[in-house]
Structure formats: structure tokens, C-alpha cells
Design a protein around this motif. Sequence first.
Motif, short mmCIF file in Angstrom:
data_model
loop_
_atom_site.label_atom_id
_atom_site.label_comp_id
_atom_site.label_asym_id
_atom_site.label_seq_id
_atom_site.Cartn_x
_atom_site.Cartn_y
_atom_site.Cartn_z
N ARG A 121 0.95 -1.25 0.01
CA ARG A 121 0.13 0.05 0.04
C ARG A 121 0.86 1.30 -0.05
N GLU A 122 2.05 1.07 0.65
CA GLU A 122 2.98 2.28 0.75
C GLU A 122 3.34 2.64 -0.83
N MET A 123 3.64 1.49 -1.47
CA MET A 123 4.15 1.77 -2.73
C MET A 123 3.14 2.29 -3.68
N MET A 124 1.94 1.89 -3.53
CA MET A 124 0.91 2.49 -4.46
C MET A 124 0.61 3.79 -4.26
N ALA A 125 0.68 4.23 -2.76
CA ALA A 125 0.73 5.33 -2.46
C ALA A 125 1.88 6.44 -3.09
N GLY A 126 2.92 5.64 -3.45
CA GLY A 126 4.22 6.25 -3.88
C GLY A 126 3.92 6.20 -5.44
N GLY A 127 2.84 5.82 -6.14
CA GLY A 127 2.81 5.90 -7.54
C GLY A 127 2.75 4.59 -8.26
N ILE A 128 3.01 3.42 -7.67
CA ILE A 128 3.23 2.13 -8.11
C ILE A 128 1.80 1.56 -8.23
N SER A 129 1.44 0.97 -9.34
CA SER A 129 0.05 0.37 -9.76
C SER A 129 0.82 -1.26 -9.65
#
Length: 238
Positions: A121-129
Motif C-alpha cells: 500500500r505504501e508503494m501504491m501511495a508512491g505511484g506504483i500500480s
Amino acid sequence: DNYFHALPILKKHQVPAMLFLAAGYIGNDETFWYDWLACIVMNSRADRLEFDSGRQEVRLSKNRMDRVHTFRKLIYKLGSVPDEERLAFIEEIRNRYGAVYDELDENLKALSRPLTWAQVREMMAGGISVGSHTMTHPFLSRVAANALVHELAESKQLIEAKTDSRVDVIAYPNGQKRDYTEEVKEAARQAGYLLGLSYIDGINPTSGFDRYAMKRLHLSPRHDFSVFRMALSWPGIF
């Protein structure tokens, strides 16, 4: 490596990326089966691995690169047998040689363990799909029909539930042509995926392509930045 190394670079340069999750591993302490097997092959002090109740064996050279080739041959062989046989092989190797991994320092083992859902979820918040990479990373063409539904549909559902994000893309484990048969592609479509990614190197035409057999451009440790730039500038040539 995706979380600690790739994420900061992707964020710094604002490069879009998609991370494919073997959902059944995320959030637990179990090392991916192929990484675990690589550890056994590369670090066993034995001169061979015996399996099939001792009726078959794989010889282990003292040369490290020879062991790398041995591991690759094992993976290729495991991709050609029914999944039940792959699982039985893994279990037998675990019983015979599993101590090679079990006795590693915990800090070292931690380096090979999967992401947590919080990290995802942190990676997704950083722009990762995110996309799906099945539940347990089997060779999909070798699993039974009911297991195929489990690997594809439940992975999609679990990732969507854990991330509150729609999952439209599946990357087939191993991704060679023998790994995504027409049955696998149809199962992906029925599970609700809109795209299926192979690991076949190449480009896709602007029309008339198979959405469930998408090609990709490879990157490997032998690629320096100049090769990377050429691959993007002249895809299909480099």
C-alpha cells in the motif's frame, strides 16, 4: 528489492511502474519456492540432490556458475511436469535438504521474504500500480482446472480486497509460450483480467494483437544504461 531499491528510484524520477504480486505469499514469512530452491542448489554442501525416493539425482558442481545452470535446468524441468509432481519434488527436497535454508541467519533469510501488505500500500501511495502474479507462482499450464481458477481468480480478489484497487492485469509466472496455453488465457479472461503479460521479449502491434499474450521488453543485469536507452528508442531491434 522492489521496496528498498526500486521504489525510491521510481519515485525520484517519477517513472510509472506496475508491481505484480504473488498474493498468497504477501504478508507472510515464507520465501518464494523458486528462491528457496535456488538457495538449496547454490549452498548445499552435498555433491548431488537426490529425489523421487532416491531414484533420480542432480549432480552439484563446486563451480558456482555450474550450479546456476543446474538450477535453471531444474526450473525448466519443473515447468514440464504436472503441478502435483512439482509440489512433491519441493516437499522431498525440503525434507532431505531443507536445513540448508533453515540454518541461515534470520537477517539473511529476511532479505528474500515477500512484501507486507502495508509495504504494498505504501508503494501504491508512491505511484506504483499493482497487478496479479497468481497466488503461489506455479507454472499455470501444468495445474489442474480447479487450481487454475484458484490461482487466477483468488489472487485478483485478494489483491483488490487488500489494496482497495482494481486489478486488471495478470503476469504469467515464468511467462514462456508453454506457460500460457489457450486454456490459461481463457481462464484469465473469465477471471476478469483485461490483459495477460508474457515474458516473451518483443513489441506489440497497435492493432490486432492478443491481449492475453502481451510481449515485453526485457532488462537484465547485462544491460547497461546505453542498452536500456536503445531498447526504448528502437524496440524490436535492441
